[in-house]
Design an enzyme around this catalytic site. Sequence first.
Site, PDB file in Angstrom:
ATOM      1  CD  GLU A 282      -2.922  -1.168   2.344  1.00 50.36           C
ATOM      2  OE1 GLU A 282      -2.639  -0.558   3.384  1.00 50.36           O
ATOM      3  OE2 GLU A 282      -3.987  -1.785   2.172  1.00 50.36           O
ATOM      4  CG  ASP A 361      -7.731  -5.552   5.071  1.00 51.92           C
ATOM      5  OD1 ASP A 361      -7.306  -5.770   6.212  1.00 51.92           O
ATOM      6  OD2 ASP A 361      -7.712  -4.436   4.528  1.00 51.92           O
ATOM      7  CD  GLU A 389      -9.847  -1.229   8.098  1.00 51.13           C
ATOM      8  OE1 GLU A 389      -8.986  -1.806   8.784  1.00 51.13           O
ATOM      9  OE2 GLU A 389      -9.646  -0.826   6.943  1.00 51.13           O
TER      10      GLU A 389
END
Length: 677
Positions: A282, A361, A389
């Site tokens: 990332e 993820d 998240e």
Amino acid sequence: AIENGINGWLRYAPLSNDQRPPNLRLPGAIMALSTNKTSPVYTAGQELQAGIKSILNQTLPLYHELDEWLGSTILVATTGQFHGVEPAATLADDGYLLRVRPGNVVIMGQTERGALYGAFDYLSRIAQGRFSDADLIANPDAPIRWVNQWDNMDGSIERGYAGASIFFRNNTIPEDLNRVSQYARLLASIGINGIVVNNVNANANLLTDANIDGLGRIADAMRPYGVQIGISLNFASPQTLGGLSTFDPLDQSVISWWVDKTNRIYRRIPDMAGYLVKANSEGQAGPLTYNRTLADGANLFAKAVQPHGGIVMFRAFVYDNHIDPADLKADRAKHAVEFFKGLDGQFLDNVVVQIKYGPIDFQVREPASPLFANIPQTNTAIELQITQEYLGQQSHLVYIAPLWKTILDFDLRADDQPSLVRDVVAGRRFSNKRGGYAGVVNVGTNTTWLGSHLAMSNLYAYGRLAWDPNQDPQALLEDWTRLTFGSDPLVLGVVTEIYMASWPAYENYTGNLGIQTLTDILYTHYGPNPASQDNNGWGQWTRVDHDGIGMDRTVSTGTGFSGQCHAEVAEKFESIETTPDDLLLWFHHVNYTHVLKSGKPVIQHFYDAHYAGAETAQTFPITWESLRNKIDTERFNDVLFRLRYQAGHSIVWRDSICQFYYNLSGIPDGTGRVGRH
Ligand code: GCW
């Protein structure tokens, strides 16, 4: 204020008279055998004194040296100090012995930190009204029981939902670290022994001399609780901070730069736990830039911390976020194994590869990452996420321990032998020396720590599971509830009912059948946005079209991901017949009309599950209402507000998802709820 949440599950609420045994025989004093105020043994003495005062309204004198008191005691010591109690030999690192007899309690830690864990265990029993004699040895299942904070130096927190950072402000470490000490206290009470304080997307400025001193103050604040600090590194620091022309991990000037930095850090923090590194992922810098391997990158730091006894947690979350959705073989889920399998055996023995629980993820449902069973000669740790998240960002109640337990109990069948994830990360399965747990927590300045009273159950359960993953998530929840809200059976019943229904409900009203969470992928990771999943480089694809849905990850016709699993697991997922419904769309692309094992077509299951999930969420505030006047109004109202919001938002989820797939498929809901306007 006890009720505002700052003490979490360490409230030590006074026990009512009927919870107290009439002939309670506490020892006459506390003897915590350390005069060193930074020792966890010393802390244990203070904690016991304060806890007993608060729970039982009894003030026991506290001594630190044997000759100060000759009467009966709660004795806190380490095995090295005290030889009167035998089974010390069976204590592992950080383990403890707890022996409770009327008028006599022995708490003996294998380390100073272990003694503190024993004291917290004893206090937890008293706080829950459990006064029976005890004689137990408790050993942690794995040596690494860490939390990670994704705190940025400007005071913001990546994926944090509870206000600003308690560790950083305006690019420095604040003077007042009271909250940091209090956080350490909570962590120690659940057996956590390490914390990485800054974001894995790390800022090189953390390594200036002034900030190293600030980190030293953080370490000082946490040391009395036996919580060692670690830091995340930015791989490019030698260049960006150090002014070198390169950050090539094999370059001599780069090596010297890191050795020098590391030595400076250890001069200020001799017990620093180690480093955490996110490289080549990332947008983060890493060794691949110089055609060096990820192992070269990890070993660079491993050598620097080795003389100080430190370790390097090296993240396996390495993937290319610009993959081509038109390529039917492309699959982000394959990247971790592709990057790491060939490196097995090349990592130094103080490197631990930190692996997110699933191949994508932190989704609401994933298979366990096959990487756990693909690098047997490498130490591994599992990365879990307490901060929600993808799971509703603390605005939705989701009790995550059952999800974690599903993954920890997942049998990877390496060499056709039992290979549970928890046995791999404990080092047992492949005879690795190190290993364990990393949980991304992201507490902030909010007085509830996580932004919601209820979310604290996840932090509590995380620590307890990292200590002993054999425990039952519901039993852990019950402990947390008694400590947080008291032992009223009605409270216990209501909390248990809502919590145990919460993960299945969230899965139902977000993304079921293994399709992933279906939230907004591109920015917020919050709220429904199934359209955002496909046709971008992030690779969290659902491969949806007018006829069907799901990502074909088989070897025969798909991306080949299932081939990364060991034979028995690979075979199971290769075939639609043997893939369980809850992971069907994770492994296979099927038509909407495909009939599930349950007998329902996929699309009808989508409709039904979304309605069922939202319906369950709507019961939460109603069920909670029955606790009015059973717990304090402050927390009652705060929770009620959140549960009402969740009930409403679950309907938003339900309708967005149902409508989206109805529009694509054109297949109406058999019961007429979706598709008629
Ligand atoms: O899930 C993603 C998050 C990023 C995070 C990254 C990671 C810290 O959306 O915010 O970055 O994972 O785990 O590195």
